[in-house]
Motif scaffolding. Sequence first.
Motif, PDB file in Angstrom:
ATOM      1  N   ARG A  48      52.222 -15.121  50.021  1.00 47.15           N
ATOM      2  CA  ARG A  48      52.170 -14.507  48.698  1.00 47.15           C
ATOM      3  C   ARG A  48      51.851 -15.537  47.624  1.00 47.15           C
ATOM      4  N   ALA A 101      48.219 -16.625  47.755  1.00 46.77           N
ATOM      5  CA  ALA A 101      47.327 -15.580  47.245  1.00 46.77           C
ATOM      6  C   ALA A 101      47.325 -15.563  45.718  1.00 46.77           C
ATOM      7  N   LEU A 102      48.500 -15.715  45.099  1.00 49.31           N
ATOM      8  CA  LEU A 102      48.572 -15.751  43.637  1.00 49.31           C
ATOM      9  C   LEU A 102      47.831 -16.961  43.084  1.00 49.31           C
ATOM     10  N   ALA A 110      45.354 -18.562  44.517  1.00 52.59           N
ATOM     11  CA  ALA A 110      43.923 -18.380  44.741  1.00 52.59           C
ATOM     12  C   ALA A 110      43.296 -17.468  43.687  1.00 52.59           C
ATOM     13  N   ARG A 111      44.082 -16.498  43.206  1.00 47.37           N
ATOM     14  CA  ARG A 111      43.571 -15.562  42.203  1.00 47.37           C
ATOM     15  C   ARG A 111      43.863 -16.029  40.774  1.00 47.37           C
ATOM     16  N   ARG A 112      44.360 -17.253  40.648  1.00 50.04           N
ATOM     17  CA  ARG A 112      44.673 -17.838  39.331  1.00 50.04           C
ATOM     18  C   ARG A 112      45.577 -16.913  38.509  1.00 50.04           C
ATOM     19  N   GLN A 113      46.706 -16.590  39.103  1.00 60.43           N
ATOM     20  CA  GLN A 113      47.630 -15.639  38.490  1.00 60.43           C
ATOM     21  C   GLN A 113      48.847 -16.313  37.856  1.00 60.43           C
ATOM     22  N   ARG A 116      53.603  -6.312  42.225  1.00 64.79           N
ATOM     23  CA  ARG A 116      52.810  -7.291  42.951  1.00 64.79           C
ATOM     24  C   ARG A 116      51.969  -6.599  44.018  1.00 64.79           C
ATOM     25  N   SER A 117      50.674  -6.867  43.980  1.00 66.99           N
ATOM     26  CA  SER A 117      49.793  -6.497  45.075  1.00 66.99           C
ATOM     27  C   SER A 117      49.245  -7.801  45.631  1.00 66.99           C
ATOM     28  N   GLY A 123      47.802 -10.998  45.852  1.00 62.75           N
ATOM     29  CA  GLY A 123      47.235 -11.971  44.934  1.00 62.75           C
ATOM     30  C   GLY A 123      47.248 -11.578  43.476  1.00 62.75           C
ATOM     31  N   ARG A 124      48.044 -10.590  43.099  1.00 63.67           N
ATOM     32  CA  ARG A 124      48.001 -10.112  41.718  1.00 63.67           C
ATOM     33  C   ARG A 124      49.376  -9.597  41.291  1.00 63.67           C
ATOM     34  N   ASP A 145      50.892  -7.116  38.135  1.00 69.07           N
ATOM     35  CA  ASP A 145      50.614  -6.260  36.979  1.00 69.07           C
ATOM     36  C   ASP A 145      51.931  -5.910  36.295  1.00 69.07           C
TER      37      ASP A 145
END
Length: 253
Positions: A116, A119-120, A122-125, A151-152, A154-155, A157
């Motif tokens: 997890r 993934a975050l 990698a997505r620059r979150q 949380r989904s 890499g993201r 909201d």
Amino acid sequence: MPVRYLIVDDEEPGRTNLRLALADHPDWQLVAECDSAAGARTALADSDIDVVFLDIRMPGESGLVLARELARLQAPPLIVFVTAFSVHAVDAFEVHALDYLLKPVDDARLAQAVERAAALLARRQREAYGAALRDYTDPDADRLPQHLHVRSVGRIDRVAVADILWIESAGNYVELHLAGRTVLHRITLNRLEALLDPAAFLRVHRGAIVRRGEIATLASSGDGSWRLTLRGGAVVPVSERYLAPLKAALHAG
């Protein structure tokens, strides 16, 4: 590039066990181990850290004190909280999409946290994560949450509780029904119900909670079952056990 991480735990066996377990993840690079929040501050000031494995209960300053400081950063390092709390005390982590490990740390659960976090990153979150961390470490965080952080892969909201029209159970998840869209959030309906304001939300079925202000009409199907129509047009089943409070809410409205 490797994921650079820091371990913060006042107990040496805890640090050692976590370091050895993380050695199975070759893309992760240990920067330092610290036995206190003060030591962690020094390591964070001296090095670029992507992820902090942070024990919550430590003598002197708790891990939450350090987390509150990091939350003030616009793009803080990701924190994986390490805690001996029971599963019933980690609802806040799930509401804010923050990762945690229960002691003793399970290898499979650690692998999930690693995945997890990667993934975050990698997505620059990190900025979205920072908002979730600030909500969690807010001095008034014990009050009923005003936002859910969903949380989904890499993201993360941020969903305002005020925007939720009704909620439907989906196993270990819930579907948050908003105006024009539905969001899947990983928490059970029973656990989420305990975090909602009962003055604003009403349980009407073992699998459904509705916003009181959305209640429109209640009707019998003729076979002993009941259904509720919301102002937006959604039709929600009603259980017999929740019928009386629902009728009272309709009468009051």
